[in-house]
Design an enzyme around this catalytic site. Structure first.
Site, mmCIF file in Angstrom:
data_model
loop_
_atom_site.group_PDB
_atom_site.id
_atom_site.type_symbol
_atom_site.label_atom_id
_atom_site.label_comp_id
_atom_site.label_asym_id
_atom_site.label_seq_id
_atom_site.Cartn_x
_atom_site.Cartn_y
_atom_site.Cartn_z
ATOM 1 N N THR A 110 -3.663 9.019 -5.195
ATOM 2 C CA THR A 110 -3.641 9.223 -3.736
ATOM 3 C C THR A 110 -2.456 10.097 -3.319
ATOM 4 O OG1 THR A 110 -4.714 7.111 -3.383
ATOM 5 C CG2 THR A 110 -3.530 8.017 -1.520
ATOM 6 N N GLU A 114 0.828 -1.213 0.000
ATOM 7 C CA GLU A 114 0.000 0.000 0.000
ATOM 8 C C GLU A 114 0.866 1.268 0.000
ATOM 9 O OE1 GLU A 114 -2.759 0.854 -0.690
ATOM 10 O OE2 GLU A 114 -3.963 1.899 0.783
HETATM 11 N N1 HSE Z 1 -6.851 7.820 4.039
HETATM 12 C C1 HSE Z 1 -6.269 7.829 2.741
HETATM 13 C C2 HSE Z 1 -6.372 9.220 2.151
HETATM 14 C C3 HSE Z 1 -7.006 6.841 1.895
HETATM 15 O O1 HSE Z 1 -7.465 9.787 2.235
HETATM 16 O O2 HSE Z 1 -5.391 9.728 1.640
HETATM 17 C C4 HSE Z 1 -6.535 6.779 0.483
HETATM 18 O O3 HSE Z 1 -5.736 5.696 0.275
#
Ligand code: HSE
Length: 321
Positions: free
Chosen positions: A190, A136
């Site tokens: 992301t 991840e």
């Molecule tokens: N919590 C993370 C974000 C989730 O909002 O960046 C995305 O992978």
């Protein structure tokens, strides 16, 4: 070597997930029944990790085992085992990358779950979480946040209190909760969506946010639907990321007008989720939200799902590779 294994080949399903859930940036998440990835794993004599096939997102996903999230998490697991065998993987992506539905987490979980099954489960869920997090990290700029990996692996609605060591708490949710997902056909990476966030926040915003996070847990556990509704509000992330999704604030207003208990960005977007109390409401919310995107000629997919308590599962398992 035969006794090491439960079987030589397994096909698994690993679910998409919604993370953040409005007020719980990097800590809350829940798993969905659909969409999700499928992965076929075979034990082979040739040492190493070999990605033999990727379908569904061939143009994006690297086959290089050093860059692919499923392979990187599997590498972390194999390093702990120092095995004499190798592994072949076919990854069937059934959801887009950069969609905010935990696509990279689903692939990372699929591979470690599959090998654990083939090896008669030597590792605990907490061990698998740490391996999957290695994969991840690639998707999020080397920062470990487990709010997708945890619900994907444990199933249900999870709170990640910490990653090192893993401290994942399962939160019971009411049975009649439905989730509508709308995924507009744009991609948000992301890493980018994290880079644009502020590293410091106002204390007054933090107070409101942790009030909501605590209240959402109570609302889900009781259950108290009015409290759930008041709590899915994000003072910190949504004001910044909302602008990355065309018509986002109108979309949210539309969901709430149609009886959603809450609506916010799924993970880092661009998917948006809305919770409601029946399939009928969930479908109506999906239809109305889709109209918002259609009006601006933006294509989108909708998914309706209850919360998935199972997490990853075996589709088939055999000794015939
Ligand atoms: N919590 C993370 C974000 C989730 O909002 O960046 C995305 O992978």
């Amino acid at each position: 070597m035969k006794n090491l294994f439960k079987a030589k080949k397994v096909k698994v399903f690993s679910p998409a997930s919604v993370s953040n859930v409005g007020c719980g940036f990097d800590i809350f998440g829940f798993a969905l029944h659909q969409p999700g990835d499928e992965l076929v794993m075979r034990i082979v004599d040739k040492p190493g990790i070999h990605i033999t096939k990727i379908t569904g997102d061939e143009h994006h996903l690297p086959r290089d085992a050093k860059k692919n999230t499923a392979a990187v998490s599997l590498r972390a697991m194999m390093n702990a085992l120092e095995p004499k065998f190798g592994v072949e993987m076919e990854l069937h992506k059934k959801m887009p990358l950069g969609s905010g539905l935990g696509s990279s987490a689903a692939s990372a979980v699929a591979s470690v779950f599959a090998l654990n099954v083939l090896l008669k489960k030597p590792f605990s869920k907490n061990d698998l979480l740490l391996f999957a997090l290695e994969g991840e990290k690639i998707a999020s700029g080397n920062i470990a946040h487990a709010d997708n990996v945890a619900p994907c692996l444990y199933g249900g609605f999870t709170l990640v209190r910490g990653c090192n060591p893993p401290d994942v708490i399962s939160i019971p949710v009411p049975d009649d909760l439905y989730c509508t997902i709308i995924h507009p056909h744009i991609e948000i990476k992301t890493e980018f969506a994290r880079r644009i966030l502020r590293s410091q926040i106002k204390l007054s915003d933090a107070v409101k946010q942790w009030g909501n996070a605590a209240a959402l847990v109570v609302g889900l556990m009781k259950p108290d639907y009015e409290l759930i509704k008041r709590s899915i509000e994000d003072y910190i992330i949504e004001p910044i990321r909302g602008s990355l999704i065309p018509n986002y604030f109108l979309l949210k207003e539309t969901a709430l007008k149609n009886n959603a208990l809450g609506c916010s960005i799924s993970g880092s977007g661009p998917s948006v989720f809305a919770l409601s109390r029946s399939e009928k409401e969930a479908k109506l919310i999906g239809t109305e939200m889709k109209k918002v995107f259609t009006k601006i000629k933006l294509k989108s997919d909708t998914f309706i799902s209850k919360i998935n308590y199972e997490g990853p599962k075996i589709i088939s398992i055999s000794d015939n590779t």
